[in-house]
Design an enzyme around this catalytic site. Structure first.
Site, PDB file in Angstrom:
ATOM      1  N   GLN A 104      51.606  48.434  -8.140  1.00 50.87           N
ATOM      2  CA  GLN A 104      50.343  48.529  -7.403  1.00 50.87           C
ATOM      3  C   GLN A 104      49.279  47.696  -8.113  1.00 50.87           C
ATOM      4  OE1 GLN A 104      47.572  52.033  -7.284  1.00 50.87           O
ATOM      5  NE2 GLN A 104      48.050  52.021  -5.108  1.00 50.87           N
ATOM      6  N   TYR A 183      38.358  52.302  -4.370  1.00 55.26           N
ATOM      7  CA  TYR A 183      38.264  51.171  -5.291  1.00 55.26           C
ATOM      8  C   TYR A 183      37.771  49.933  -4.528  1.00 55.26           C
ATOM      9  CZ  TYR A 183      40.327  54.550  -8.337  1.00 55.26           C
ATOM     10  OH  TYR A 183      40.511  55.694  -9.070  1.00 55.26           O
ATOM     11  N   ARG A 230      48.116  49.787   0.528  1.00 57.51           N
ATOM     12  CA  ARG A 230      47.806  51.221   0.596  1.00 57.51           C
ATOM     13  C   ARG A 230      46.410  51.430   1.173  1.00 57.51           C
ATOM     14  NH1 ARG A 230      47.908  56.396  -3.581  1.00 57.51           N
ATOM     15  NH2 ARG A 230      49.355  57.530  -2.262  1.00 57.51           N
ATOM     16  N   ARG A 323      52.184  64.250  -7.613  1.00 54.54           N
ATOM     17  CA  ARG A 323      52.274  65.236  -8.693  1.00 54.54           C
ATOM     18  C   ARG A 323      53.668  65.839  -8.835  1.00 54.54           C
ATOM     19  NH1 ARG A 323      47.913  68.754  -6.284  1.00 54.54           N
ATOM     20  NH2 ARG A 323      48.453  67.480  -4.487  1.00 54.54           N
TER      21      ARG A 323
HETATM   22  C1  LIG Z   1      47.037  61.629 -12.244  1.00 54.61           C
HETATM   23  C2  LIG Z   1      46.920  60.893 -10.924  1.00 54.61           C
HETATM   24  C3  LIG Z   1      46.689  59.520 -10.932  1.00 54.61           C
HETATM   25  C4  LIG Z   1      46.609  58.799  -9.729  1.00 54.61           C
HETATM   26  N1  LIG Z   1      46.450  57.425  -9.759  1.00 54.61           N
HETATM   27  C5  LIG Z   1      46.542  56.712  -8.608  1.00 54.61           C
HETATM   28  C6  LIG Z   1      46.610  55.286  -8.636  1.00 54.61           C
HETATM   29  O1  LIG Z   1      46.613  54.645  -9.682  1.00 54.61           O
HETATM   30  N2  LIG Z   1      46.679  54.640  -7.444  1.00 54.61           N
HETATM   31  C7  LIG Z   1      46.703  55.308  -6.245  1.00 54.61           C
HETATM   32  O2  LIG Z   1      46.779  54.677  -5.188  1.00 54.61           O
HETATM   33  N3  LIG Z   1      46.678  56.660  -6.194  1.00 54.61           N
HETATM   34  C8  LIG Z   1      46.626  57.378  -7.343  1.00 54.61           C
HETATM   35  N4  LIG Z   1      46.687  58.746  -7.295  1.00 54.61           N
HETATM   36  C9  LIG Z   1      46.866  59.418  -6.004  1.00 54.61           C
HETATM   37  C10 LIG Z   1      48.351  59.664  -5.734  1.00 54.61           C
HETATM   38  O3  LIG Z   1      49.030  58.458  -5.465  1.00 54.61           O
HETATM   39  C11 LIG Z   1      48.533  60.606  -4.528  1.00 54.61           C
HETATM   40  O4  LIG Z   1      47.977  60.000  -3.396  1.00 54.61           O
HETATM   41  C12 LIG Z   1      47.883  61.959  -4.761  1.00 54.61           C
HETATM   42  O5  LIG Z   1      48.267  62.515  -6.008  1.00 54.61           O
HETATM   43  C13 LIG Z   1      48.274  62.949  -3.651  1.00 54.61           C
HETATM   44  O6  LIG Z   1      49.685  63.107  -3.615  1.00 54.61           O
HETATM   45  P1  LIG Z   1      50.362  64.453  -4.186  1.00 54.61           P
HETATM   46  O7  LIG Z   1      49.651  65.579  -3.470  1.00 54.61           O
HETATM   47  O8  LIG Z   1      51.806  64.352  -3.836  1.00 54.61           O
HETATM   48  O9  LIG Z   1      50.104  64.495  -5.650  1.00 54.61           O
HETATM   49  C14 LIG Z   1      46.736  59.485  -8.490  1.00 54.61           C
HETATM   50  C15 LIG Z   1      46.963  60.868  -8.493  1.00 54.61           C
HETATM   51  C16 LIG Z   1      47.069  61.565  -9.680  1.00 54.61           C
HETATM   52  C17 LIG Z   1      47.372  63.057  -9.637  1.00 54.61           C
END
Ligand SMILES: Cc1cc2nc3c(=O)[nH]c(=O)nc-3n(C[C@H](O)[C@H](O)[C@H](O)COP(=O)(O)O)c2cc1C
Length: 374
Positions: A104, A183, A230, A323
């Site tokens: 990404q 972003y 994305r 997560r």
């Molecule tokens: C610790 C953490 C870091 C994340 N960093 C990014 C990232 O670098 N780029 C991005 O597009 N989304 C990032 N996200 C969002 C995740 O890609 C995802 O959309 C979000 O956690 C919801 O999905 P989940 O409910 O399955 O965790 C991050 C989420 C978490 C928890």
């Protein structure tokens, strides 16, 4: 089709461009702030990603294409040769473990601070990020960003293309342009953060212009079939407000449709919302959907499986989970067999460095996860 695990299409193979995916579960991008101070990924990160090679596809955490785009401490970069070599270790480790991985690419825009990047942040318009930002000395007020010039906008699209080239050179299977979650690219799309009066602001056609220029530049550099994007309509993270998302995203998808991209990755995908159907209608290519599982830390007991199935029934081709993959290196196997899941631990989530809460989540076997690069 019944929803017995064996009959479930989530666990059936799929094609993504030239990639054969063994299942339809994608590891969502997650920034974990474990890079060295110069943005280079250390071997520990290769171990972390290789542990998760059972995912149908891994999308890496955000890699920053230019120094001014740095968000928080110890994020990864992809603008120096040293960084490229660090990333090469990750691509090699994941491939050696039998996985598939795309990088990404994200520019923080106003989500930045001089204490993190050494430079003053830039954005479409001089409107500060509300709520502060993490720095080496703790949480600080975010500065008012400087409005980007047209020359800077062009240079940033070129930086994305160069970063994509570096990602492919490092061995990645493709790249994902990050235009979600507040972003830089999302700041251009959203009318709350984009008050420009030139050809990059105002109308929907103007506000989608920069994202399209970036995607075209990346696709020209590495091939559309290796380029994903994305998006996160409806997600207000990082202070984003969008008064006309219902008009903007369908227009953006219509403009993206003829480019032949590898996929669109929808963060914050809710099959119950009209937005999901509107996007699915306009995007005939591969759609990765990331369900809304609720706020940080706790994940549902089923790891998001029920929501994933809802999204597939509503037309998603692949489903990404964040997560649940973070806490379960062997997530696909656990979901397929109905095994219990590790909960996410707060310790080591971000900004701490080291293996604690990173590479030490146990597998079902309780041993070193298969595919560990160690
Ligand atoms: C610790 C953490 C870091 C994340 N960093 C990014 C990232 O670098 N780029 C991005 O597009 N989304 C990032 N996200 C969002 C995740 O890609 C995802 O959309 C979000 O956690 C919801 O999905 P989940 O409910 O399955 O965790 C991050 C989420 C978490 C928890």
């Amino acid at each position: 089709m019944t929803h017995s695990a064996e009959a479930d299409s989530l666990f059936a193979p799929a094609r993504l461009g030239s990639l054969e995916l063994p299942n339809r579960l994608v590891m969502a991008p997650m920034t974990r702030n474990r890079a060295e101070d110069d943005g280079t990924p250390p071997p520990l990160m290769a171990e972390y990603y290789a542990q998760r090679a059972g995912a149908g596809l891994i999308v890496t955490e955000a890699a920053i294409p230019a120094q001014v785009g740095i968000t928080t401490p110890n994020v990864t970069g992809i603008y120096t040769e040293r960084q490229v070599e660090g990333w090469r270790g990750i691509a090699e480790a994941v491939h050696a473990a039998g996985g598939r991985i795309v990088m990404q690419i994200e520019h923080g825009g106003r989500v930045g601070h001089r204490d993190n990047s050494g430079l003053d942040p830039v954005a479409p318009s001089p409107i500060a990020l509300p709520g502060g930002i993490h720095t080496p000395s703790g949480r600080r007020e975010a500065p008012v960003p400087r409005e980007m010039t047209t020359a800077e906008i062009r240079a940033t699209a070129a930086a994305f293309a160069a970063a994509a080239r570096s990602g492919v050179r490092a061995g990645f299977d493709g790249v994902e342009v990050h235009a979600a979650n507040g972003y830089l690219l999302h700041q251009f799309l959203a009318d709350g953060t984009n008050r420009r009066t030139d050809e990059y602001g105002g109308s929907v056609a103007n506000r989608i212009r920069f994202v399209l220029e970036v995607v075209r530049a990346v696709a020209a550099e590495i091939g559309a079939e290796r380029t994903g994007i994305r998006l996160s309509p409806g997600n207000t993270v990082n202070g984003i407000t969008e008064s006309d998302a219902e008009a903007l995203y369908p227009a953006l998808l219509e403009a993206l449709a003829p480019l032949g991209l590898a996929y669109v990755h929808l963060a914050y995908a809710d099959p119950g919302l009209a937005m999901f159907a509107a996007i699915r209608r306009r995007w005939t290519g591969t759609l990765i959907a990331n369900p809304v599982l609720g706020p940080a830390l706790p994940i549902p007991e089923d790891g998001g499986l029920a929501k994933a199935r809802e999204l597939v029934e509503a037309g998603a081709d692949l489903v990404s989970l964040g997560r649940a993959f973070l806490a379960n290196p062997d997530l696909v196997e656990r979901l397929r067999t109905g095994a219990p899941l590790n909960p996410v631990r707060e310790e080591g989530l971000e900004y701490t460095g080291g293996p604690n809460g990173y590479t030490d989540y146990p597998t079902l076997a309780g041993a070193e996860p298969a595919g560990s690069a160690a």
